[in-house]
Write an enzyme that holds these catalytic residues in place. Structure first.
Site, PDB file in Angstrom:
ATOM      1  N   GLU A 469      22.146  15.260   9.777  1.00  0.00           N
ATOM      2  CA  GLU A 469      20.979  14.874  10.561  1.00  0.00           C
ATOM      3  C   GLU A 469      19.977  14.206   9.624  1.00  0.00           C
ATOM      4  OE1 GLU A 469      18.165  16.834  14.056  1.00  0.00           O
ATOM      5  OE2 GLU A 469      19.853  17.928  13.223  1.00  0.00           O
ATOM      6  N   GLU A 739      14.310  26.904  10.247  1.00  0.00           N
ATOM      7  CA  GLU A 739      14.215  26.253  11.547  1.00  0.00           C
ATOM      8  C   GLU A 739      14.000  27.266  12.668  1.00  0.00           C
ATOM      9  OE1 GLU A 739      16.729  22.900  14.083  1.00  0.00           O
ATOM     10  OE2 GLU A 739      17.735  24.057  12.516  1.00  0.00           O
TER      11      GLU A 739
END
Length: 890
Positions: A469, A739
């Site tokens: 990502e 996260e």
């Protein structure tokens, strides 16, 4: 008599930048004085193309009656390209005391027009992939001969791909990952290298390694390259001789190319290096390149080229392993003790053909085994094949990894010690501030926030640096930018990224979810696209950079107009896709989206961004737009109340995030805000003083509680150690921000392989509250860049002391407090010269405060003291102060 010194001269936020294409660069300086209350009354700037400032000068302002010392635009003679200009500053205090001239600094211009690239053309050198599909990196070189004594030499270079420049066998400088990541179709950076000291009289050679970088590697979730299929190089060397003549060596068909030892390099997957294929000395003048092939011309525009804007990527630190151990599975694993971003440099002495493999991971699993499930498709693997020729040293060139742990294969564990180092890679931003307090866990949290920023600020602000990502998610950036400004000087970093945001913005004003744009990621979510408005405003507020507002204003306005055009009601945003309160803990089962209605969040951010556009228009002198968007903001806020607030002032969706954004953005009627804040606090208390917010609500939780007098509840949230909390990951051994609140669950299992980064800075937004409330250092948007500082420290919780410093555009700001054994509190504050501060001491009364042992009313530098509902308010001039607050009478 005040004696002042001028120091820390900068140009466009940088120290001695080389290679700018700004025709009106902005100059800044700081004042230092041991006296209190020192303000600049006048300044004088001189600029010249020689360090002795001999006539004719390029610029001499004469004595200018002004207090301005930050981002003063150059207004002298037209700057010439490829020229170094020296500048110096002197200043006068408000009382007329004059400084000496500062030590000179410089800036150096690059190219000012596309025509100046004449003599250099794009070239490429294609190489076939191997049986596994690996594409070798191209090695390019050009031998040439100089014709006299060299006065100076510069290389201007860029690539479609990533490149590394060498001169006579040496790296041209210490930067990496050039030319960086931009919206390549519209903006491609080039770099300037001072190679004077690397050239020799007579025979010389330029060498370039040309790899994929962001341009040709896999980006995001699509398997193919995002931008183009052909790597290409553009470079031009200017040599100036002492006799005044000049020679140019540019990329053309005379350059030669070959493959080499670097057989594969991909951002996500790592590198493959076969040392048996090294072409030793390939970038030196003496190398025999007769078996190399000619480079091919490549057709590509030069019109998109811009000089380097952001600080370059460099290695800023080196970590040594804290342990080398064997896992239960028998894996040999190095622990660097810190989740970091960069690469491993290693030295080996093995026989020819020995394959050394390094695999990188962030965490170990609950049994202590090596774990890479959260990397998804990213391989993060470095493979090195030994030549067998003594000790061999290697580090990657065009890839970087996110890791704490490295699994090593091919070398016995006993030969690892002392041979491996973790090289930390980041955009080399100037340090900003520091935060410390009496709680070691909170200190670790503050440290983790910084490490998360270091790892995710590699040329663009990414969401994570390890899996497949690593994208410039706009929502993460806007949530974190205020905290980021405390840790580093991010002004040039975000100025560059915001230009790419504007370049990628759609014709209707819509904003991609990620910048630079990756089309598969999507567009136009509230709180994500709002980065177009929030980020420029924060840069203006924290650095006084009005040009960022001017440059970005069409983009800011375009985003609000995009929202305005959505749906049937121009004052509500209740259509389209939105991420909502991403990863909110009050989400339904198997959902990433929190319980707060997405249209509530969307309309709240609509109002917030519209209000910012109105303020930006006012700063820029655009009175018509300022009035229009101020009125629009009020209409949107009114529509928000009609749609999402009951007649009694209750937010219809009783979630923490709904109350946080409604109160943070001033969307409720003034008469309803207090009771709404009370309900907000009650929601948190009823949950056991635990948060339930996601990416949208979390940045505002503690700010709203503090504003409405619930500072102790904010401290409860901060100090909570159980899941969910900021300190839960710290207790679990985190060295960066996770996260997910429970990226590692209490039983040691993982949240999920699908989306579970252990270096993801969004929740690090609490750093804004640590600096801005616990220590109490904040900027005043009415006098931005910390010209007028807000100092409102908030002692609370179980903390015995706290302290923060910040290197502001005017100099170091310091705010510290300490509880005394007798129940009193000592506050220490430092205000830099040419700035002032508005101070609030909570709970203090006139007559109860001493400054350095003197009554506050008689203290030099203190003025306008008055009691208020918030505590004792007063103004400070520059200087260092110590306030002692007597214990309150019972």
């Amino acid at each position: 008599m005040a004696i002042i010194e001028i120091y820390d001269l900068t140009c466009n936020h940088k120290t001695n930048p080389v290679g700018i294409d700004d025709r009106e660069p902005r100059l800044s300086w700081k004042l230092r004085s041991a006296s209190r209350g020192v303000m600049q009354g006048a300044y004088r700037i001189q600029a010249a193309a020689n360090e002795r400032f001999e006539e004719p000068l390029a610029w001499d302002t004469g004595k200018i009656e002004s207090g301005r010392s930050v981002l003063v635009p150059y207004e002298g003679a037209a700057l010439q390209s490829r020229t170094r200009y020296f500048y110096r500053v002197k200043a006068w205090t408000q009382d007329g005391n004059e400084s000496e001239w500062s030590v000179p600094s410089f800036f150096e211009t690059a190219y000012y027009s596309e025509d100046e690239w004449a003599g250099a053309d794009w070239i490429s050198f294609e190489l076939p992939a191997d049986e596994q599909g690996n594409e070798p990196i191209a090695y390019l070189r050009k031998a040439f001969r100089t014709k006299g004594r060299i006065a100076s030499a510069r290389v201007y270079a860029t690539a479609l791909g990533a490149y590394k420049l060498y001169v006579n066998g040496q790296e041209a400088d210490d930067t990496h990952m050039n030319p960086g990541w931009t919206t390549y179709e519209k903006r491609l950076q080039y770099q300037t290298y001072d190679v004077t000291g690397l050239l020799a009289e007579g025979e010389n050679a330029l060498g370039v390694m040309l790899g994929n970088g962001w341009y040709r590697s896999q980006i995001g979730w699509q398997p193919d390259s995002l931008y183009g299929g052909t790597r290409a190089l553009l470079a031009k060397l200017h040599v100036r001789y002492e006799d005044g003549s000049e020679e140019i060596v540019g990329t053309d068909g005379s350059w030669k190319g070959s493959d080499g030892a670097l057989r594969m390099s991909e951002l996500y997957h790592g590198e493959l290096y076969d040392a048996r294929m090294e072409k030793r000395g390939w970038s030196s003048a003496a190398y025999d390149d007769t078996d190399w092939s000619s480079a091919s011309p490549y057709s590509h525009t030069k019109s998109t080229l811009v000089a380097q804007e952001n600080e370059p990527v460099r290695q800023v630190r080196e970590l040594v392993p804290v342990s080398v151990h064997t896992t239960p599975r028998g894996e040999t694993v190095i622990d660097f003790g810190q989740n970091m971003v960069g690469w491993v440099r290693f030295a080996v002495s093995e026989k020819a053909g020995t394959v050394v493999t390094l695999r990188h991971a962030e965490v170990l699993d609950k049994e202590g085994n090596f774990y890479t499930g959260n990397l998804r498709a990213a391989k993060q693997t470095v493979t090195y094949i030994c030549s067998g020729d003594g000790q061999e040293t290697f580090q990657p060139v065009f890839s970087f990894q996110g890791f704490r742990y490295v699994k090593v294969e091919g070398i016995p564990a006993e030969r690892i010690a002392g041979r491996f180092a973790g090289c930390v890679l980041t955009s080399d931003l100037k340090p900003g501030g520091s935060f410390r307090c009496s709680d070691p866990l909170i200190n670790k949290l503050a440290e983790n926030i910084v490490w998360g920023q270091i790892g995710n600020f590699v040329d663009v602000p990414t969401d994570c640096p390890q899996r497949d990502e690593r994208l410039g998610w706009t929502g993460d950036a806007q949530a974190f930018i205020r905290a980021a400004t405390y840790n580093r000087n991010v002004a040039p970093f975000f100025a560059k990224w915001l230009k790419d945001l504007a370049a990628d913005q759609q014709e209707d004003g819509g904003v991609p979810h990620v910048i630079p744009e990756v089309k598969v990621a999507g567009y136009n979510s509230a709180a994500w696209g709002d980065a177009a408005v929030i980020c420029p405003w924060v840069v203006y507020e924290r650095y006084g950079d009005e040009r960022v507002l001017r440059d970005q204003f069409p983009s800011m306005k375009g985003w609000v107009e995009y929202i305005r055009a959505q749906g049937e009601n121009e004052f509500l945003w209740n259509t389209g896709f939105h991420f909502g309160d991403w990863l909110g803990l009050d989400a339904k089962e198997n959902s990433y989206v929190g319980a707060t209605p997405r249209e509530l969040i969307a309309t709240a951010f609509y109002a917030y961004s519209t209000g910012i556009v109105a303020k930006a228009a006012k700063v820029l002198g655009l009175e018509k737009e300022a009035k229009e968007y101020s009125e629009l903001r009020d209409r949107v806020a009114s529509a928000f109340r009609e749609e999402f607030v009951t007649p009694s002032g209750r937010v219809a969706s009783p979630t923490q995030t709904a109350y946080a954004v409604a109160l943070m953005f001033d969307l409720l009627e003034e008469k309803d805000r207090r009771q709404a804040a009370d309900r907000f606090a009650k929601l948190i208390e009823e949950s056991g003083a635990q948060l339930t917010t996601g990416f949208v609500g979390t940045p505002y939780l503690c700010h709203v509680l503090t504003r409405f007098g619930y500072g102790e509840l904010a401290y409860k949230l901060l100090e909570r150690r159980e899941y969910p909390s900021w300190l839960y990951p710290v207790v679990r051994g985190a060295t960066t921000i996770w996260e997910h609140w429970d990226g590692i669950k209490p039983d040691g299992s993982f949240w999920s392989d699908d989306m579970n980064s252990y270096n993801h800075y969004a929740y690090g937004a609490v750093g804004d509250w640590l600096f801005g409330s616990v220590a109490g250092i904040d900027a005043d948007e009415n006098e931005p860049g910390y010209r007028r500082i807000k100092l409102s420290p908030l002692p609370g919780g179980s903390l015995r002391h706290a302290e923060a410093t910040l290197d502001s555009p005017y100099g170091e700001i310091r705010s510290a407090w300490k509880r005394l054994a007798n129940g009193g509190i000592v506050y220490e504050m430092t205000v830099p010269a040419n700035a002032s501060a508005d101070v609030v001491l909570p709970g203090a009364k006139l007559g109860s405060v001493l400054e350095s042992g003197r009554p506050l009313e008689t203290a030099e530098g203190v003025s306008d003291a008055a009691e208020s509902a918030d505590g004792l308010r007063f103004r400070l001039g520059s200087g260092a102060y110590r306030f002692e607050l007597a214990p309150l009478a019972e």
